[in-house]
Design an enzyme around this catalytic site. Structure first.
Site, short mmCIF file in Angstrom:
data_model
loop_
_atom_site.label_atom_id
_atom_site.label_comp_id
_atom_site.label_asym_id
_atom_site.label_seq_id
_atom_site.Cartn_x
_atom_site.Cartn_y
_atom_site.Cartn_z
N ASN A 51 0.88 -1.17 0.00
CA ASN A 51 0.00 0.00 0.00
C ASN A 51 0.92 1.22 0.00
OD1 ASN A 51 -1.87 1.98 0.43
ND2 ASN A 51 -2.73 1.09 2.29
N ARG B 267 -2.50 -2.17 -3.50
CA ARG B 267 -3.74 -1.44 -3.29
C ARG B 267 -3.72 -0.18 -4.17
NH1 ARG B 267 -5.85 1.99 1.90
NH2 ARG B 267 -7.94 2.28 1.08
N HIS C 212 -13.22 2.26 -0.02
CA HIS C 212 -13.19 1.23 1.02
C HIS C 212 -13.87 -0.06 0.53
CE1 HIS C 212 -13.33 4.66 4.26
NE2 HIS C 212 -12.06 4.31 4.02
N ARG D 289 -12.49 14.79 7.73
CA ARG D 289 -13.24 15.21 6.53
C ARG D 289 -14.68 15.57 6.88
NH1 ARG D 289 -11.76 9.93 3.28
NH2 ARG D 289 -9.64 9.83 4.08
N GLU E 195 -8.10 -5.76 5.25
CA GLU E 195 -7.99 -5.43 3.83
C GLU E 195 -6.77 -6.09 3.19
OE1 GLU E 195 -8.78 -1.26 5.14
OE2 GLU E 195 -9.47 -1.01 3.09
#
Ligand code: AMP
Length: 408
Positions: free
Chosen positions: A8, A92, A181, A242, A385
């Site tokens: 990642n 990823r 996601h 956010r 993940e």
């Protein structure tokens, strides 16, 4: 034993794990690593293996330097590409645009196609590509596979995927809901079916990925029918830093009246909003501490967060018609029992009832937290993940004929 190297790659960091794709979700990876402060003089490599942390500090010029250093360190520990059977490298990739709806074996052409998606994810895709390019140079004989955060949502129904804006402008600029996601929403919805021993095809699920970034999805028979993140990961729920959904008119107002530039507004909504923008912290452990000390800003930030979460849970109950499971996952969802309790408080008339005792138990793998007389099963499912990426990468690699393995 066969392993997958999962990478990642961010703008100034590279996270990686070496994972047995046949492992159970709760198992630790064989190795996990983190390269930090790439491009700085105080670069750092941390490798965790067999319960021990190995930290080394040195300037790390770029991603090439960072990955080379990591592979050498892994080889010294006897868990590198020269000593292990690594069957695939899984990368990823945040944005697959409208091009990628499934994991993709990486070729030069695929790298260029991922590059074409940069305008849709200017902060993420360039760093993902850096990781891919360098890893392919260092490990040219292993199949590399891209796994896209957006892919799970590629089949969203048009009413959920498209915005009510001018369709010509939308088409010209590839404006639509892509969702993010996806690997996590897919993983926990499948894991919930396994946990309940029910066919995935029989379930209507609401998946709540609540980490520093947060998103919710409505999943029917394993396929998403709606999700909160949009063209970018800024949409939907209020998050750590956010804003989530706001009136788009606020952006014009800030530009015209407060003379803020587009970059300043971008920074405001992505980095200085959400829980942090109101309470000053984005870690829910600190937020809870502040609430206990009766800090009003912390309470307000938490209340807005829960309000937005309940808003989408309600919307998805209607979208699905019947709900079988509600799943909490990621840092906040797996660990914060107050968020879980408050997100689903007073919904008994809809068949949703949390068992406070079950909800209070500390994080310990997949578990049921609803009462026995709750029609909707409420679950906590730790996301993994990296394992999901490893499984998908292994699958794609296994499907390649041997001739292709040397040709790409
Ligand atoms: P993630 O993005 O999934 O890694 O989630 C990170 C977030 O999870 C942190 O910013 C915290 O807000 C939250 N978190 C992690 N551990 C806990 C905990 N024990 N209790 C409450 N929140 C937590």
């Amino acid at each position: 034993m066969s392993y997958v190297l999962v990478i990642n790659s961010g703008s100034s960091s590279i996270k990686f794990q070496i994972v047995d794709p046949a492992a159970r979700a709760s198992e630790d990876p064989l190795v996990s690593g983190l390269v930090e402060q790439i491009g700085e003089t105080n670069g750092r490599l941390t490798i965790t293996h067999a319960g021990e942390k190995h930290v080394s500090q040195q300037p790390i010029a770029d991603h090439t330097d960072g990955l080379k250093l990591s592979m050498r360190a892994l080889d010294r520990l006897g868990v590198g590409p020269t000593s292990l059977d690594i069957i695939a490298v899984g990368h990823r990739v945040v944005h697959g645009g409208m091009v990628f709806s499934a994991p993709q074996l990486i070729s030069d052409q695929v790298v260029e196609m991922i590059r074409d998606q940069i305008p849709l994810a200017p902060l993420h895709n360039p760093a993902n590509i850096d990781g891919i390019v360098v890893a392919r140079e260092l490990l040219p004989d292993i199949p590399h596979v891209a796994i896209f955060d957006t892919a799970f949502f590629a089949g969203l129904p048009p009413a959920a995927a498209l915005y009510a804006i001018n369709s010509e402008v939308a088409a010209e600029n590839q404006i639509r809901r892509y969702g993010f996601h996806g690997t996590s929403h897919e993983f926990v919805s499948q894991a919930a079916a396994e946990f309940l021993d029910r066919p995935l095809a029989s379930l209507n699920q609401i998946t709540l990925h609540l980490g520093n970034g947060a998103s919710a999805s409505a999943v029917h028979a394993g396929e998403p029918i709606d999700t909160t993140m949009g063209m970018t990961p800024l949409a939907g729920l209020a998050m750590g830093t956010r804003s989530g959904d706001i009136d788009p008119g606020i952006i014009f107002h800030l530009a015209r009246t407060a003379n803020m530039s587009i970059d300043e507004i971008d920074n405001l909504l992505n980095k200085r909003s959400g829980v942090k923008g109101i309470a000053g912290v984005n870690d829910f452990r600190e937020l809870r501490q502040m609430i206990e000390e009766e800090n009003q800003d912390a309470w307000l930030a938490y209340s807005i967060y829960i309000h937005k979460l309940r808003h989408f849970i309600g919307a998805y109950m209607i979208a699905l018609g019947r709900v079988d499971t509600i799943i909490f996952t990621a840092g906040v969802g797996e660990n914060d029992r107050f968020v879980r309790r408050d997100a689903l408080a007073d919904l008994e008339m809809y068949g949703i009832k949390i068992d406070e005792e079950r909800n209070r138990l500390p994080n310990d793998g997949p578990r049921l937290i609803s009462a026995d007389d709750s029609a909707v099963r409420v679950l906590v499912i730790p996301t993994n993940e990296e394992l999901a990426i490893a499984q998908k990468a292994a699958e794609v690699a296994a499907a390649q004929p041997d001739a292709d393995r040397v040709a790409f």
